[in-house]
Design a protein around this motif. Sequence first.
Motif, PDB file in Angstrom:
ATOM      1  N   ILE A 503       0.828  -1.214   0.000  1.00  0.00           N
ATOM      2  CA  ILE A 503       0.000   0.000   0.000  1.00  0.00           C
ATOM      3  C   ILE A 503       0.860   1.262   0.000  1.00  0.00           C
ATOM      4  O   ILE A 503       0.518   2.260  -0.652  1.00  0.00           O
ATOM      5  CB  ILE A 503      -0.934  -0.014   1.231  1.00  0.00           C
ATOM      6  N   PHE A 504       1.990   1.214   0.721  1.00  0.00           N
ATOM      7  CA  PHE A 504       2.878   2.376   0.822  1.00  0.00           C
ATOM      8  C   PHE A 504       4.256   2.020   0.245  1.00  0.00           C
ATOM      9  O   PHE A 504       5.197   1.728   0.990  1.00  0.00           O
ATOM     10  CB  PHE A 504       3.018   2.826   2.278  1.00  0.00           C
ATOM     11  N   PRO A 505       4.398   2.025  -1.090  1.00  0.00           N
ATOM     12  CA  PRO A 505       5.690   1.664  -1.705  1.00  0.00           C
ATOM     13  C   PRO A 505       6.848   2.538  -1.239  1.00  0.00           C
ATOM     14  O   PRO A 505       8.010   2.123  -1.308  1.00  0.00           O
ATOM     15  CB  PRO A 505       5.427   1.845  -3.206  1.00  0.00           C
ATOM     16  N   VAL A 506       6.519   3.744  -0.744  1.00  0.00           N
ATOM     17  CA  VAL A 506       7.570   4.658  -0.312  1.00  0.00           C
ATOM     18  C   VAL A 506       8.399   4.054   0.820  1.00  0.00           C
ATOM     19  O   VAL A 506       9.565   4.434   1.014  1.00  0.00           O
ATOM     20  CB  VAL A 506       6.951   6.012   0.105  1.00  0.00           C
ATOM     21  N   LEU A 507       7.848   3.102   1.571  1.00  0.00           N
ATOM     22  CA  LEU A 507       8.602   2.449   2.641  1.00  0.00           C
ATOM     23  C   LEU A 507       9.846   1.749   2.097  1.00  0.00           C
ATOM     24  O   LEU A 507      10.857   1.639   2.794  1.00  0.00           O
ATOM     25  CB  LEU A 507       7.714   1.434   3.376  1.00  0.00           C
TER      26      LEU A 507
END
Length: 516
Positions: A503-507
């Motif tokens: 959901i949060f690829p930025v991680l």
Amino acid sequence: MTQYLDLIMFAALMAAILSGFPVSFSIAGVGIVFAYLGWALGVMDISLLGAMGQRVFGLISNQVLIAIPLFVLMGALLEKSRIAEDLLDTMGRLFGQLRGGLGISVVLVGALLAASTGIVGATVVAMGMIALPTMLRAGYNPRVASGIVCTAGTLGQIIPPSTLLIILADVMSNAFQQAQYEQGKFSVEALSVGQFFAAAIVPGLLLVCLYLIYILIRGALRPRDMPPAALDVPRPDRSEVIGAIIPPILLIFAVLGAILGGVATPTEAASVGAVGALLMAGLRLGVSRPLILLGTGALVALGIFAGAFPVRLQRSDLEIASYLAGGFYILLAIIGAVAITLALRSALRQSVIQEAVNATLTMTSMIFATILAAGIFSLVFIGLGGEERVASLLTGMPGGATGALVFSMLFIFVLGFFLDFVEISVILLPLVVPPLIVMGHDPIWLGILIAINLQTSFLTPPFGFSLFYLRGAAPKEITTAHIYAGVVPFIGLQVIGVSLIWIFPVLATWLPKMIF
């Protein structure tokens, strides 16, 4: 029948591996048999195998993969010299008075060992032999103790410097370049091991935090499952804690810092890690502490000063200051060499080097034999049309790019029950990853998802590899049912971790973008 020869070949590989025959021979044997079968049936050009020589040369000359034996040696030295045992004992006494304190210490030690060794099997076995009996004596529920130990041991899959991440970086980089060629780009970009190491740090720490939160909550809700240690167990003093924790942390920072900071390549950083592990082993085995610290400081100073102020003594126009600097560097090198020699002599006398080198040769031979065999298999699979079949299957999947990714992740997850990460990385990923990248998925984010997926499959009953590693090292009172039941909550945590990164690829992407 001939149009399905590639599928029959893949099924034959699964059957050969499940039969118990050595993996590398199974992969190469199936490839050779189906190469001649395809040639006899007129569906494959046998001259395609002529490219195998070039693949072997490319593997042998691959600078990235040279780091594997050095990282394996680093981990083997830390394991055989019982540094891990000291670390676990100290952390257990430090957190033992908390509910779930031993579980917390096992997870933290597992994370430190993962960052120091990068080898799952060795870490799970070591934790099972060291931590599990201690937890049972403290009154821990056998299922809870088994689940914590097994899960903490598998952190070596995702926390750098992981052997999986090194192989994955090489495979993903090649797949990324292939995808760019298919998109008509001839000025292609490459991916580095450092990018994948950076991308894995936040997801790895995220998983550690999820484990710790679960242990704390369960310890509060069900204190009988994870009671605190007895009051008569002495807490370690400050010097003992510093002596056990600081050296592994410094080693981790030296290796990862050199790679992420661009100071050294992964291979060079791995050699630094191996030397650092040898010095730590020498300190643990009785070599004079002041001498080891002096030698370590000399080597660190040599790396810093020689990098900042290089001196080339072969030049004829040098000034006196350059000769003085050169002499100073030589003195530092001599001091470091003396410390290394004494640590090496102590490790040889106590058979630590022999055991570590034997473990390194065994692991490295297995990895490289599998990669070589996979080269034969993939050539034949491509020659039989398997690559086009995989690409058409993924592009025709309902749901577009998302559907193709879901299918690929589920397929990799299931294969993780039966195949080691090396076989999956070098056989399946070169076929699956290029179409996924062409569909628009970020290669670094995709690589981290695959790494955590493989880590989860290693934990999942009934065929997870880590479960069998722990089964072989666990005390007799631990049953297979205990291990299976113990890992179920952590599999749920793994699913939560994968979902958050999905959901949060930025991680997974922000740190490599910031550094590189």
